[in-house]
Design an enzyme around this catalytic site. Structure first.
Site, short mmCIF file in Angstrom:
data_model
loop_
_atom_site.label_atom_id
_atom_site.label_comp_id
_atom_site.label_asym_id
_atom_site.label_seq_id
_atom_site.Cartn_x
_atom_site.Cartn_y
_atom_site.Cartn_z
N ASP A 188 1.06 -1.19 0.06
CA ASP A 188 0.03 0.08 -0.01
C ASP A 188 0.89 1.23 -0.02
O ASP A 188 0.70 2.29 -0.83
CB ASP A 188 -0.91 0.13 1.25
N ARG A 233 -10.30 11.18 -11.64
CA ARG A 233 -9.55 11.14 -10.18
C ARG A 233 -9.25 9.63 -9.89
O ARG A 233 -8.72 9.56 -8.65
CB ARG A 233 -10.82 11.52 -9.07
N LYS A 234 -9.48 8.70 -10.96
CA LYS A 234 -8.90 7.39 -10.42
C LYS A 234 -7.49 7.02 -10.92
O LYS A 234 -7.38 7.30 -12.06
CB LYS A 234 -10.14 6.38 -11.00
#
Ligand code: 3VV
Length: 273
Positions: A188, A233-234
């Site tokens: 992450d 925005r992705k």
């Protein structure tokens, strides 16, 4: 400024931005590294050009970030807990920084300090002391070598971030192996770092991991992530975690990060959730 003969400021041989620096003896090493990083970010922002993707970066105040960074310890530098394998891999990447293809990314106990206090207030941490003591999760241990030992390198043109990761004994899951949550954390963080550099302020919306082979504690793995696609925005990314020799695939992942609406502050974003 970026000629092969080197930087006009830097006295630091391994300067992540202008590595073959022409030496100017009176410049402080730490100052130069961050000046270089600053210049490079501005240059990179200019090169990518696509206003939307870089909005988060250009509005985030690198100056603030850099001035705070200058006063903080950089945890992504070698320490005595690093194994020979980790050192060798680190040296290999530093070498690849020399022509400017790769950049070493410094690392602190915080990510966005400039918005931190307000944000923490909105998150209702009870005391000022608690607010001050918050730490970026993978940098939460003071003892070297027991937790997450890692260093990241960015390849801007490939929109790729790699992380050299050496999990310590406090990350144990099954005996002798890294806990899957610690693997998820480092994935992450690596993917997140890549997304931050491409899109500015982002949050993980989805992270999907296939664990293929356990990671022995104390071993060194390479977390290799890249941006696959940006749609508004992705930000879609993918990642593989492999042994240093590349022979063992430990995990592979895909992720979706969402760029926070740049018309709202991070605090507003958080408090409207
Ligand atoms: C100066 C800077 C220097 C930087 C130096 C960098 C050094 C780098 C090194 C190291 C970095 C370390 C990095 C650490 C990284 C850690 C990251 C985390 O762990 S973040 C914590 C976990 N994540 C959350 O807690 C999010 C919780 N969720 C939310 O807050 C929201 O859901 C959010 C923000 C993700 C989206 O909310 P909305 O309201 O803004 O947007 P909506 O409208 O819901 O979604 C936008 C679009 O995305 C899709 N979407 C949203 N979530 C989705 C999902 N889970 N799956 C699929 N699509 C999704 C939606 O369907 C929508 O798509 P349509 O525009 O309609 O096409």
């Amino acid at each position: 400024m970026f000629s092969k003969r080197g930087c006009s400021h830097c006295t630091f041989q391994n300067c992540p931005v202008r590595p073959y620096a022409k030496r100017k003896p009176n410049t402080k090493q730490a100052d130069c590294i961050y000046d270089c990083l600053d210049l490079w970010l501005v240059k990179w922002a200019g090169l990518l050009g696509d206003g939307h993707q870089l909005h988060g970066i250009s509005t985030f105040s690198f100056q603030t970030w850099l001035s705070q960074a200058r006063q903080s310890k950089d945890y992504a530098l070698p320490n005595s807990s690093w194994s020979q394998g980790m050192m060798d891999l680190y040296s290999r990447f530093l070498e690849m920084c020399k022509d400017g293809t790769w950049k070493r990314i410094p690392s602190y106990t915080w990510l966005y300090r400039s918005t931190q206090l307000n944000l923490k207030k909105s998150l209702k941490l009870t005391s000022e002391k608690e607010r001050k003591e918050t730490r970026l999760f993978p940098r939460n241990m003071d003892t070297e070598g027991v937790g997450f030992e890692y260093a990241m390198f960015l390849n801007p043109s490939e929109k790729r971030m790699v992380c050299l990761f050496q999990p310590g004994p406090y990350l144990e899951g099954h005996p002798g192996f890294a806990h899957g949550g610690s693997t998820a954390t480092i994935i992450d963080s690596t993917i997140g770092g890549c997304a931050i550099f491409v899109a500015g302020r982002v949050m993980t919306a989805n992270l999907s991991i296939n664990y293929r082979n356990p990671i022995p504690l104390g071993s060194v793995v390479l977390v290799d992530s890249k941006v696959d696609q940006v749609e508004g925005r992705k930000v879609f990314l993918s990642c593989q975690v492999r042994s240093i020799d590349g022979q063992t695939l430990h995990a592979e992942a895909t992720a979706l990060f969402i760029r926070l609406d740049s018309t709202k502050s991070l605090q507003q974003q958080m408090s409207s959730q």
